[in-house]
Design a protein around this motif. Structure first.
Motif, mmCIF file in Angstrom:
data_model
loop_
_atom_site.group_PDB
_atom_site.id
_atom_site.type_symbol
_atom_site.label_atom_id
_atom_site.label_comp_id
_atom_site.label_asym_id
_atom_site.label_seq_id
_atom_site.Cartn_x
_atom_site.Cartn_y
_atom_site.Cartn_z
ATOM 1 N N GLY A 10 40.612 45.002 35.694
ATOM 2 C CA GLY A 10 39.347 45.274 35.027
ATOM 3 C C GLY A 10 38.367 45.897 35.997
ATOM 4 O O GLY A 10 38.748 46.375 37.050
ATOM 5 N N ARG A 11 37.103 45.873 35.601
ATOM 6 C CA ARG A 11 36.071 46.408 36.470
ATOM 7 C C ARG A 11 35.200 45.272 36.960
ATOM 8 O O ARG A 11 35.059 44.260 36.304
ATOM 9 C CB ARG A 11 35.212 47.411 35.707
ATOM 10 C CG ARG A 11 35.983 48.637 35.286
ATOM 11 C CD ARG A 11 35.090 49.565 34.526
ATOM 12 N NE ARG A 11 34.555 48.875 33.348
ATOM 13 C CZ ARG A 11 33.481 49.265 32.682
ATOM 14 N NH1 ARG A 11 32.817 50.316 33.062
ATOM 15 N NH2 ARG A 11 33.071 48.616 31.632
ATOM 16 N N SER A 12 34.582 45.456 38.097
ATOM 17 C CA SER A 12 33.697 44.438 38.635
ATOM 18 C C SER A 12 32.244 44.812 38.369
ATOM 19 O O SER A 12 31.953 45.737 37.609
ATOM 20 C CB SER A 12 33.944 44.275 40.133
ATOM 21 O OG SER A 12 33.732 45.495 40.785
ATOM 22 N N ARG A 13 31.327 44.113 38.973
ATOM 23 C CA ARG A 13 29.879 44.332 38.847
ATOM 24 C C ARG A 13 29.402 44.248 37.402
ATOM 25 O O ARG A 13 28.710 45.122 36.902
ATOM 26 C CB ARG A 13 29.475 45.660 39.460
ATOM 27 C CG ARG A 13 29.735 45.688 40.937
ATOM 28 C CD ARG A 13 29.190 46.937 41.537
ATOM 29 N NE ARG A 13 29.563 46.949 42.949
ATOM 30 C CZ ARG A 13 28.866 47.503 43.879
ATOM 31 N NH1 ARG A 13 27.755 48.129 43.587
ATOM 32 N NH2 ARG A 13 29.266 47.467 45.123
ATOM 33 N N PRO A 16 33.898 44.675 32.230
ATOM 34 C CA PRO A 16 35.012 43.882 31.715
ATOM 35 C C PRO A 16 35.953 43.445 32.839
ATOM 36 O O PRO A 16 36.294 44.230 33.712
ATOM 37 C CB PRO A 16 35.735 44.837 30.766
ATOM 38 C CG PRO A 16 34.734 45.884 30.427
ATOM 39 C CD PRO A 16 33.836 45.992 31.611
ATOM 40 N N THR A 17 36.341 42.189 32.804
ATOM 41 C CA THR A 17 37.286 41.642 33.776
ATOM 42 C C THR A 17 38.243 40.710 33.055
ATOM 43 O O THR A 17 38.049 40.383 31.890
ATOM 44 C CB THR A 17 36.568 40.856 34.891
ATOM 45 O OG1 THR A 17 35.842 39.787 34.296
ATOM 46 C CG2 THR A 17 35.635 41.737 35.687
ATOM 47 N N SER A 18 39.258 40.230 33.752
ATOM 48 C CA SER A 18 40.214 39.272 33.216
ATOM 49 C C SER A 18 40.380 38.133 34.203
ATOM 50 O O SER A 18 40.213 38.315 35.398
ATOM 51 C CB SER A 18 41.576 39.935 32.990
ATOM 52 O OG SER A 18 41.470 40.973 32.071
ATOM 53 N N GLU A 19 40.710 36.957 33.680
ATOM 54 C CA GLU A 19 41.003 35.807 34.520
ATOM 55 C C GLU A 19 42.403 35.324 34.196
ATOM 56 O O GLU A 19 42.834 35.377 33.048
ATOM 57 C CB GLU A 19 40.013 34.672 34.271
ATOM 58 C CG GLU A 19 38.657 34.926 34.855
ATOM 59 C CD GLU A 19 37.761 33.701 34.785
ATOM 60 O OE1 GLU A 19 38.272 32.578 34.639
ATOM 61 O OE2 GLU A 19 36.546 33.890 34.885
ATOM 62 N N PRO A 37 39.390 36.721 28.870
ATOM 63 C CA PRO A 37 38.332 37.626 29.316
ATOM 64 C C PRO A 37 37.567 36.995 30.465
ATOM 65 O O PRO A 37 37.408 35.779 30.525
ATOM 66 C CB PRO A 37 37.439 37.771 28.086
ATOM 67 C CG PRO A 37 38.255 37.304 26.939
ATOM 68 C CD PRO A 37 39.250 36.340 27.478
ATOM 69 N N GLY A 38 37.094 37.786 31.388
ATOM 70 C CA GLY A 38 36.430 37.285 32.578
ATOM 71 C C GLY A 38 35.158 36.514 32.312
ATOM 72 O O GLY A 38 34.800 35.625 33.072
ATOM 73 N N GLN A 39 34.470 36.805 31.205
ATOM 74 C CA GLN A 39 33.230 36.101 30.935
ATOM 75 C C GLN A 39 33.469 34.727 30.315
ATOM 76 O O GLN A 39 32.555 33.959 30.157
ATOM 77 C CB GLN A 39 32.315 36.938 30.040
ATOM 78 C CG GLN A 39 32.830 37.164 28.643
ATOM 79 C CD GLN A 39 33.724 38.382 28.526
ATOM 80 O OE1 GLN A 39 34.202 38.922 29.509
ATOM 81 N NE2 GLN A 39 33.963 38.817 27.309
ATOM 82 N N ARG A 40 34.686 34.407 29.965
ATOM 83 C CA ARG A 40 35.009 33.090 29.397
ATOM 84 C C ARG A 40 35.154 32.086 30.527
ATOM 85 O O ARG A 40 35.700 32.374 31.579
ATOM 86 C CB ARG A 40 36.305 33.192 28.606
ATOM 87 C CG ARG A 40 36.653 31.901 27.927
ATOM 88 C CD ARG A 40 37.278 32.150 26.610
ATOM 89 N NE ARG A 40 37.453 30.866 25.937
ATOM 90 C CZ ARG A 40 38.425 30.613 25.115
ATOM 91 N NH1 ARG A 40 39.306 31.533 24.858
ATOM 92 N NH2 ARG A 40 38.520 29.452 24.533
#
Length: 95
Positions: A10-13, A16-19, A37-40
């Motif tokens: 994904g992208r940082s800063r 969208p990201t993934s965990e 999803p990274g925000q979860r």
């Protein structure tokens, strides 16, 4: 250094990201995992990861789905997670 817009998951800063939520044995061998999803948050994924556990037996019989003990960091030490582990008879080690 310019990253050319290419990153693994994904992208940082703030983008969208993934965990990856991983359950491993005491030798750090992966047993099951889930991506989110990274925000979860980490804590809501704990029960989903635990439900995916299936450890094959050496002989006949269904796979084990209940570990003897679960160790985790404080992201997984919520009341709901601890209550779930108590209901299933699983010991927990988490701060």
């Amino acid at each position: 250094m310019e990253a050319d817009g290419r990153e693994a998951l994904g992208r940082s800063r703030g983008g969208p990201t993934s965990e990856i939520h991983l359950l491993s044995d005491d030798r750090a061998r992966p047993l099951t995992w889930q991506t989110s999803p990274g925000q979860r948050g980490d804590s809501p994924m704990f029960i989903h990861v635990l439900d995916g556990l299936r450890i094959q037996r050496r002989g006949p019989g269904r796979p084990r789905s209940r570990p003897d003990r679960v160790r985790g960091d404080k992201a997984y030490s919520s009341r709901d997670n601890r209550a779930c582990l108590r209901r299933r008879g699983i010991k927990a080690t988490a701060p």
